[in-house]
Write a protein that holds these residues in place. Sequence first.
Motif, PDB file in Angstrom:
ATOM      1  N   GLY A   8      24.217   8.081  35.753  1.00 28.80           N
ATOM      2  CA  GLY A   8      23.530   8.681  34.906  1.00 28.80           C
ATOM      3  C   GLY A   8      23.493   8.721  33.542  1.00 28.80           C
ATOM      4  O   GLY A   8      23.350  10.247  32.837  1.00 28.80           O
ATOM      5  N   THR A   9      24.644   8.336  33.390  1.00 34.66           N
ATOM      6  CA  THR A   9      25.091   8.404  31.433  1.00 34.66           C
ATOM      7  C   THR A   9      24.345   9.007  30.789  1.00 34.66           C
ATOM      8  O   THR A   9      24.924   9.585  29.677  1.00 34.66           O
ATOM      9  N   GLY A  10      22.977   8.459  30.606  1.00 30.54           N
ATOM     10  CA  GLY A  10      21.990   8.542  29.047  1.00 30.54           C
ATOM     11  C   GLY A  10      22.775   7.998  27.625  1.00 30.54           C
ATOM     12  O   GLY A  10      22.843   6.899  27.676  1.00 30.54           O
ATOM     13  N   ALA A  11      22.923   9.542  26.777  1.00 25.71           N
ATOM     14  CA  ALA A  11      23.754   9.145  25.839  1.00 25.71           C
ATOM     15  C   ALA A  11      25.145   8.820  25.522  1.00 25.71           C
ATOM     16  O   ALA A  11      25.463   8.645  24.349  1.00 25.71           O
ATOM     17  N   GLY A  12      25.499   8.939  26.669  1.00 28.07           N
ATOM     18  CA  GLY A  12      27.337   8.930  26.999  1.00 28.07           C
ATOM     19  C   GLY A  12      28.145  10.393  26.696  1.00 28.07           C
ATOM     20  O   GLY A  12      28.722  10.339  27.056  1.00 28.07           O
ATOM     21  N   PHE A  13      27.225  10.974  27.676  1.00 24.68           N
ATOM     22  CA  PHE A  13      27.707  12.333  27.909  1.00 24.68           C
ATOM     23  C   PHE A  13      27.497  12.331  29.670  1.00 24.68           C
ATOM     24  O   PHE A  13      26.597  12.074  30.265  1.00 24.68           O
ATOM     25  N   ARG A  45      18.406   2.675  32.369  1.00 23.77           N
ATOM     26  CA  ARG A  45      17.331   2.861  31.597  1.00 23.77           C
ATOM     27  C   ARG A  45      17.476   1.211  29.814  1.00 23.77           C
ATOM     28  O   ARG A  45      18.608   2.241  29.561  1.00 23.77           O
ATOM     29  N   ARG A  46      16.911   0.847  30.196  1.00 27.58           N
ATOM     30  CA  ARG A  46      17.664  -0.303  29.005  1.00 27.58           C
ATOM     31  C   ARG A  46      17.533   0.152  27.607  1.00 27.58           C
ATOM     32  O   ARG A  46      18.353  -0.548  27.202  1.00 27.58           O
ATOM     33  N   LYS A  47      16.336   0.705  27.119  1.00 29.15           N
ATOM     34  CA  LYS A  47      17.250   1.499  25.180  1.00 29.15           C
ATOM     35  C   LYS A  47      19.082   2.317  25.471  1.00 29.15           C
ATOM     36  O   LYS A  47      19.075   2.214  24.626  1.00 29.15           O
ATOM     37  N   ARG A  48      19.125   2.810  26.484  1.00 32.00           N
ATOM     38  CA  ARG A  48      19.897   4.012  26.862  1.00 32.00           C
ATOM     39  C   ARG A  48      20.967   2.738  27.521  1.00 32.00           C
ATOM     40  O   ARG A  48      22.046   2.886  26.656  1.00 32.00           O
ATOM     41  N   VAL A  49      20.831   1.476  27.409  1.00 35.12           N
ATOM     42  CA  VAL A  49      21.578   0.653  27.858  1.00 35.12           C
ATOM     43  C   VAL A  49      22.715  -0.180  26.695  1.00 35.12           C
ATOM     44  O   VAL A  49      23.807  -0.143  26.807  1.00 35.12           O
ATOM     45  N   GLU A  50      21.102  -0.248  25.626  1.00 39.04           N
ATOM     46  CA  GLU A  50      21.189  -0.808  24.350  1.00 39.04           C
ATOM     47  C   GLU A  50      22.535  -0.496  23.880  1.00 39.04           C
ATOM     48  O   GLU A  50      23.077  -0.426  23.371  1.00 39.04           O
TER      49      GLU A  50
END
Length: 138
Positions: free
Chosen positions: A4-9, A29-34
């Motif tokens: 669940g990395t989210g924005a990278g943290f 979540r696709r947008k966060r994966v991108e």
Amino acid sequence: MDLGTGAGFPGVVVGLVRESQDLIIVESRRKRVEWLECVVSELELKHCRVEGRRVEDVEAFSADVISARAFAPLEKLLKLARRFSTNDTVWLLPKGRSAEQELSDFSERERHMFHVEQSQTDPESGIIVGRFAGDSSG
């Protein structure tokens, strides 16, 4: 492995400081994966792989360390990710203010394998740290 990395943290940060170790970043979540794929590419984190899917759909492997921040309540988190764990896997789970409560709600049999460490950045937050002893099948 960061779930669940989210924005990278903390996933991307770990990737920056631990270049000698492979890192799997899991985010559904696709947008966060991108976003994560872009960041990993731009920072040339060749040892990082973004898994754009739910943890239940990630092929099992043995992780040395499993981290998850704001992913799920402890019991659910361990149930979902235990298949990536061995007796040597260290779990680092920033849980914020709920750390002590989540650990106290955990089963007596497994609770003794984990403990709460004080956050270095927030005096009211805790990090659940531990490893499973015995079987790793969950």
